[in-house]
Design an enzyme around this catalytic site. Structure first.
Site, mmCIF file in Angstrom:
data_model
loop_
_atom_site.group_PDB
_atom_site.id
_atom_site.type_symbol
_atom_site.label_atom_id
_atom_site.label_comp_id
_atom_site.label_asym_id
_atom_site.label_seq_id
_atom_site.Cartn_x
_atom_site.Cartn_y
_atom_site.Cartn_z
ATOM 1 N N CYS A 8 0.869 -1.192 0.000
ATOM 2 C CA CYS A 8 0.000 0.000 0.000
ATOM 3 C C CYS A 8 0.903 1.240 0.000
ATOM 4 O O CYS A 8 2.088 1.135 -0.332
ATOM 5 C CB CYS A 8 -0.983 -0.023 1.173
ATOM 6 S SG CYS A 8 -0.225 0.022 2.802
ATOM 7 N N ARG A 14 -3.361 -0.614 5.352
ATOM 8 C CA ARG A 14 -3.955 -1.701 4.575
ATOM 9 C C ARG A 14 -3.037 -2.915 4.395
ATOM 10 O O ARG A 14 -3.465 -4.058 4.606
ATOM 11 C CB ARG A 14 -4.390 -1.163 3.201
ATOM 12 C CG ARG A 14 -5.524 -0.166 3.290
ATOM 13 C CD ARG A 14 -5.695 0.620 2.009
ATOM 14 N NE ARG A 14 -4.557 1.506 1.781
ATOM 15 C CZ ARG A 14 -4.395 2.261 0.707
ATOM 16 N NH1 ARG A 14 -5.302 2.205 -0.254
ATOM 17 N NH2 ARG A 14 -3.350 3.049 0.595
ATOM 18 N N ASP A 124 -8.328 3.985 1.118
ATOM 19 C CA ASP A 124 -7.351 4.354 2.138
ATOM 20 C C ASP A 124 -8.096 4.847 3.379
ATOM 21 O O ASP A 124 -8.817 5.841 3.314
ATOM 22 C CB ASP A 124 -6.475 5.477 1.547
ATOM 23 C CG ASP A 124 -5.373 5.898 2.489
ATOM 24 O OD1 ASP A 124 -5.406 5.480 3.663
ATOM 25 O OD2 ASP A 124 -4.482 6.643 2.046
HETATM 26 P P1 4NP Z 1 -1.783 2.829 4.061
HETATM 27 O O1 4NP Z 1 -2.454 4.170 4.640
HETATM 28 O O2 4NP Z 1 -1.258 3.180 2.700
HETATM 29 O O3 4NP Z 1 -2.941 1.883 3.995
HETATM 30 O O4 4NP Z 1 -0.717 2.426 5.041
HETATM 31 C C1 4NP Z 1 -1.797 5.407 4.682
HETATM 32 C C2 4NP Z 1 -0.912 5.661 5.694
HETATM 33 C C3 4NP Z 1 -0.294 6.900 5.750
HETATM 34 C C4 4NP Z 1 -0.549 7.848 4.788
HETATM 35 C C5 4NP Z 1 -1.430 7.580 3.766
HETATM 36 C C6 4NP Z 1 -2.041 6.344 3.712
HETATM 37 N N1 4NP Z 1 0.084 9.128 4.854
HETATM 38 O O5 4NP Z 1 -0.204 9.952 3.987
HETATM 39 O O6 4NP Z 1 0.897 9.349 5.757
#
Ligand code: 4NP
Length: 154
Positions: A8, A14, A124
């Site tokens: 991800c 995720r 997300d």
């Molecule tokens: P992930 O979620 O991609 O599912 O781990 C996110 C975690 C952090 C961020 C964006 C999505 N961020 O912008 O910091």
């Protein structure tokens, strides 16, 4: 033995959840596979998963609290047989690092296993509320059941 990588953006919501769910499914059906996860960004390197994801997983009896975020690297194409990405942006980022057709063939949107050819994304949950995390769990739980069963048949 199959080596599977979940990807991800941050590797704190995720993909670590997908890693934990698939590991649990594999255990339940005595499937020997290795599973890892990574993020396309460097935002959260070495951090444990987001506390909201950890709590959500815990409610489903899955412990992902000790995982640590890392960034996707080109050599992951050598280590893994299948690379499941959560959304179209992850897909573009991972594909941009592919060196050849064989690399590209390994990359797949995870929800295409549940809804073939739909190219749907796992939303997300980072900027949303609790329900978003449960929604992600339900989507990934379905996808990981299908993935585990498909490996078992091979
Ligand atoms: P992930 O979620 O991609 O599912 O781990 C996110 C975690 C952090 C961020 C964006 C999505 N961020 O912008 O910091």
């Amino acid at each position: 033995m199959q080596n599977i990588l979940m990807v991800c953006l941050g590797n704190i919501c995720r993909s670590p959840l997908a890693e934990g769910i698939l590991r649990e499914k594999a255990k339940q059906i005595d499937l020997e596979i290795t599973i890892d996860s990574a993020g396309t960004s460097n935002y959260h390197i070495s951090q444990h998963p987001d506390s909201r994801t950890v709590e959500n997983a815990k409610r489903h009896n899955i412990d992902i609290s000790k995982l640590k975020a890392r960034q996707f690297v080109v050599s992951d194409y050598d280590k893994f047989d299948s690379i499941f990405v959560m959304d179209s942006s992850n897909y573009a980022d991972v594909i941009s690092l592919a060196r050849n057709e064989d690399d590209k063939q390994k990359v797949e949107l995870i929800l295409n296993r549940v809804y073939p050819n739909s190219n749907m994304s796992v939303p997300d949950p980072y900027y949303g509320g609790e329900q978003g995390f449960e929604n992600v769990f339900i989507l990934l739980d379905n996808a990981c059941s299908i993935i585990a069963n498909s490996i078992q048949k091979n």
